[in-house]
Design a protein around this motif. Structure first.
Motif, PDB file in Angstrom:
ATOM      1  N   GLU A   9       0.837  -1.209   0.000  1.00 58.73           N
ATOM      2  CA  GLU A   9       0.000   0.000   0.000  1.00 58.73           C
ATOM      3  C   GLU A   9       0.873   1.261   0.000  1.00 58.73           C
ATOM      4  O   GLU A   9       0.618   2.213  -0.744  1.00 58.73           O
ATOM      5  N   ARG A  15      -4.145   0.156  10.460  1.00 59.97           N
ATOM      6  CA  ARG A  15      -4.734  -1.000  11.130  1.00 59.97           C
ATOM      7  C   ARG A  15      -3.885  -2.259  10.985  1.00 59.97           C
ATOM      8  O   ARG A  15      -3.854  -3.108  11.863  1.00 59.97           O
ATOM      9  N   THR A  64     -15.396   0.737  -0.077  1.00 62.40           N
ATOM     10  CA  THR A  64     -14.086   0.215  -0.412  1.00 62.40           C
ATOM     11  C   THR A  64     -13.938   0.157  -1.918  1.00 62.40           C
ATOM     12  O   THR A  64     -12.874  -0.134  -2.430  1.00 62.40           O
ATOM     13  N   SER A  65     -15.017   0.454  -2.608  1.00 68.78           N
ATOM     14  CA  SER A  65     -14.982   0.337  -4.068  1.00 68.78           C
ATOM     15  C   SER A  65     -14.013   1.343  -4.663  1.00 68.78           C
ATOM     16  O   SER A  65     -13.499   1.156  -5.752  1.00 68.78           O
ATOM     17  N   GLY A  66     -13.741   2.395  -3.896  1.00 67.33           N
ATOM     18  CA  GLY A  66     -12.756   3.369  -4.348  1.00 67.33           C
ATOM     19  C   GLY A  66     -11.401   2.716  -4.536  1.00 67.33           C
ATOM     20  O   GLY A  66     -10.619   3.102  -5.390  1.00 67.33           O
ATOM     21  N   GLY A  67     -11.154   1.713  -3.714  1.00 65.80           N
ATOM     22  CA  GLY A  67      -9.925   0.946  -3.845  1.00 65.80           C
ATOM     23  C   GLY A  67      -8.694   1.770  -3.580  1.00 65.80           C
ATOM     24  O   GLY A  67      -8.110   1.732  -2.513  1.00 65.80           O
ATOM     25  N   LEU A  68      -8.301   2.556  -4.520  1.00 65.46           N
ATOM     26  CA  LEU A  68      -7.108   3.360  -4.368  1.00 65.46           C
ATOM     27  C   LEU A  68      -7.364   4.470  -3.365  1.00 65.46           C
ATOM     28  O   LEU A  68      -8.416   5.079  -3.340  1.00 65.46           O
ATOM     29  N   GLY A 111      -5.870   3.385   1.260  1.00 69.13           N
ATOM     30  CA  GLY A 111      -4.612   2.900   1.826  1.00 69.13           C
ATOM     31  C   GLY A 111      -4.269   3.254   3.249  1.00 69.13           C
ATOM     32  O   GLY A 111      -4.156   2.365   4.077  1.00 69.13           O
ATOM     33  N   GLY A 165      -5.985   1.917   6.395  1.00 68.96           N
ATOM     34  CA  GLY A 165      -5.801   0.469   6.329  1.00 68.96           C
ATOM     35  C   GLY A 165      -4.413   0.076   6.802  1.00 68.96           C
ATOM     36  O   GLY A 165      -4.251  -0.840   7.597  1.00 68.96           O
ATOM     37  N   VAL A 166      -3.407   0.798   6.324  1.00 67.64           N
ATOM     38  CA  VAL A 166      -2.028   0.517   6.732  1.00 67.64           C
ATOM     39  C   VAL A 166      -1.896   0.665   8.246  1.00 67.64           C
ATOM     40  O   VAL A 166      -1.265  -0.139   8.914  1.00 67.64           O
TER      41      VAL A 166
END
Lengths: 133, 276, 118
Positions: A45, A109, A96-100, A103, A106-107
């Motif tokens: 990420e 966590r 989460t559909s944004g995907g990009l 990051g 999430g990192v």
């Protein structure tokens, strides 16, 4: 054992190199499979953020020992445009559909410790640590 | 070459040990240890004195000391018995050999040398005791971890994970890992998470359980949440979480019935032999 | 590098055995869609047993390909997602909510059969 390793992130292929480095090092240090995956994913990420937003930068991975507590430190640094509003960048997107760009929170966590320092026009440095359980 | 203190210690061994035993005895009489009988105390005191002497005269060979400390702690004697013993020993030594000093400078030197000899023993004592406790805590923590989230394969394709006790973040991680590893190992298609034994379901706990259920779905199985009490239902709704992706049931029994339906099976009653 | 796509009866089977770099992932997305279009299959199983890491980018490519395939009339099931991978996805906040999953290739095929035929 390598004490510190650094990968320059310039193209997509470097992302794979960076995460392979993280995978190898976390395995060597004795992290369990789940934490190996966490570390590898976090590095992926971070490396992708550099590639997408900063053109180039570095991912540095090193084992650390804090008074007998062992861990792995991942440092991501770039001289990119920087993040305008760090607090906003750390907010969870609801989809989460944004995907990009999903990051950074999430990192945070995935890892145990997470510090970000960013200045507009100067660059971004992120330090993330995972402790050996 | 021996330091003067060592020489004194050798020379006055009998006197020092005798005095020390007497003081230890007095201390025991003042604060009797209910669980230690008097005879055992005397024998232990004798060994203790012997061990201290051996340690000092053999100049740091610590095997006997290690063994002694280990045994004392294992038998559940308080650490204070050991530290007190060392303190008394120091006092007795000073008392006996202090009189041999001819002037203040010499006396001070005797004091310092005595400290230099006895300090390592008490450091070692504390170090060993701490290590032993850490070890015990570590073992217990591991044992608790193992107990904390078992996945039970109740029948083909169906497993149950009964959760008992408080769920914190660390335990939630463990639960998630055990749950997923278990699903793969037993090839479970449906997992029932039973939260009957979870006393408090706050937003954090609910969040962890929902994440576990989502992870279970990712590896290719389904989750049913059972043991839902009314207040838990309230929390979930107040959280604004829709659980439409995961069936929930109030009891394990109903959960098992649902799980059977999901795996296209049912329980049928068979007639007893001879009844027809 | 290209990921092989096998056709078995009315299904396409893909087992991802390589480290997924961006290029390979995008190429795979394209190859799969073309293969679905060309063969007209109604079901696809993508097996991820050998994949030890899925980051948000790869997750997006996978969930996109599932939705794109469904536009072409094919149902995709992801199988064999490892526990460690599932946990990191959850940590990342990615639940792949609308993507069907199964334990392994065999169960994935069963699932498709049930839904397409039964």
């Amino acid at each position: 054992m390598r004490t510190q390793s650094c990968i320059k992130i310039k193209n997509e292929w470097n992302i794979v190199q960076a995460r392979q480095l993280g995978r190898d090092l976390s395995k060597q240090l004795g992290f369990q499979t789940v934490d190996q995956a966490r570390i590898t994913t976090a590095i992926s990420e971070l490396a992708r953020n550099i590639y997408l937003y900063a053109n180039d930068g570095f991912i540095k991975v090193e084992p650390i020992n804090d008074m007998g507590k062992l861990g792995l430190k991942v440092v991501s640094s770039d001289k990119g445009p920087g993040i305008k509003d760090v607090r906003k960048a750390m907010e969870d997107g609801y989809t989460t559909s944004g995907g990009l760009g999903a990051g950074l929170p999430g990192v945070k966590r995935l890892m145990d410790e997470f510090k970000i320092h960013s200045q507009e026009g100067v660059g971004t440095e992120i330090v993330a640590i995972k402790w050996l359980r | 070459m021996d330091s003067p203190v060592i020489a004194h210690l050798k020379e006055h061994k009998d006197k020092i040990v005798e005095l020390w035993m007497k003081k230890m005895d007095e201390a025991a009489a003042e604060a009797p240890q209910s669980n230690i009988n008097y005879k055992a105390l005397i024998t232990t005191n004798e060994t203790f004195a012997e061990v201290i002497y051996n340690y000092i005269l053999n100049d740091g060979s610590s095997r006997n000391l290690n063994e002694f400390i280990g045994r004392i702690l294992q038998f559940g004697w308080p650490l204070s018995y050991l530290t007190h013993g060392i303190q008394v020993f120091r006092r007795v030594v000073i008392e006996v050999i202090g009189g041999k000093a001819e002037n203040t400078k010499e006396l001070l030197q005797l004091y310092q040398q005595t400290d230099a000899i006895i300090d390592p023993i008490s450091n070692k004592l504390i170090h060993d005791a701490a290590e032993q406790w850490e070890n015990t805590v570590y073992l217990q923590k591991n044992a608790l971890m193992e107990l904390s989230a078992p996945l039970i394969p109740v029948m083909e394709k169906i497993s149950v994970m009964p959760l008992i006790g408080t769920i914190d973040t660390e335990r939630a991680k463990l639960i998630m890992e055990n749950l997923l590893e278990g699903v793969i190992e037993h090839r479970s298609e449906v997992v029932l998470i039973d939260i009957t034994g979870v006393p408090i379901v706050d937003t954090m706990v609910a969040h962890h359980i929902i994440q576990a259920a989502e992870a279970v779905r990712l590896v290719g199985a389904k989750c049913i949440l059972v043991g839902i009490r009314p207040e838990i239902a309230q929390t979930i709704v107040n959280l604004g979480i829709t659980l439409s992706d995961f069936p929930t049931r109030s009891t394990l029994k109903e959960g098992i019935e649902t799980a059977l339906k999901m795996t296209k099976r049912e329980i049928v009653f068979i007639d007893q032999e001879g009844s027809d | 590098m290209r990921i092989p796509i096998l056709k078995l009866h009315d299904y396409l089977l893909i087992s991802i055995q390589v480290e997924l770099d961006d290029q390979t992932a995008i190429q795979f997305q394209q190859d799969l869609l073309e293969k679905i279009h060309e063969t007209g299959v109604k079901g696809v199983v993508i097996d991820l047993t050998s994949v030890d890491m899925i980051d948000s980018y790869i997750a997006k490519i996978l969930s996109d390909v599932v939705r794109m395939s469904s536009l072409l009339g094919a149902k995709v099931v992801l199988t064999g997602i490892r526990p460690a991978v599932a946990i990191t996805l959850i940590d990342l906040g990615i639940t792949l909510k609308d993507v069907p999953t199964a334990l392994d290739l065999e169960k994935g095929l069963e699932k498709l059969q049930q839904e397409l035929e039964g």
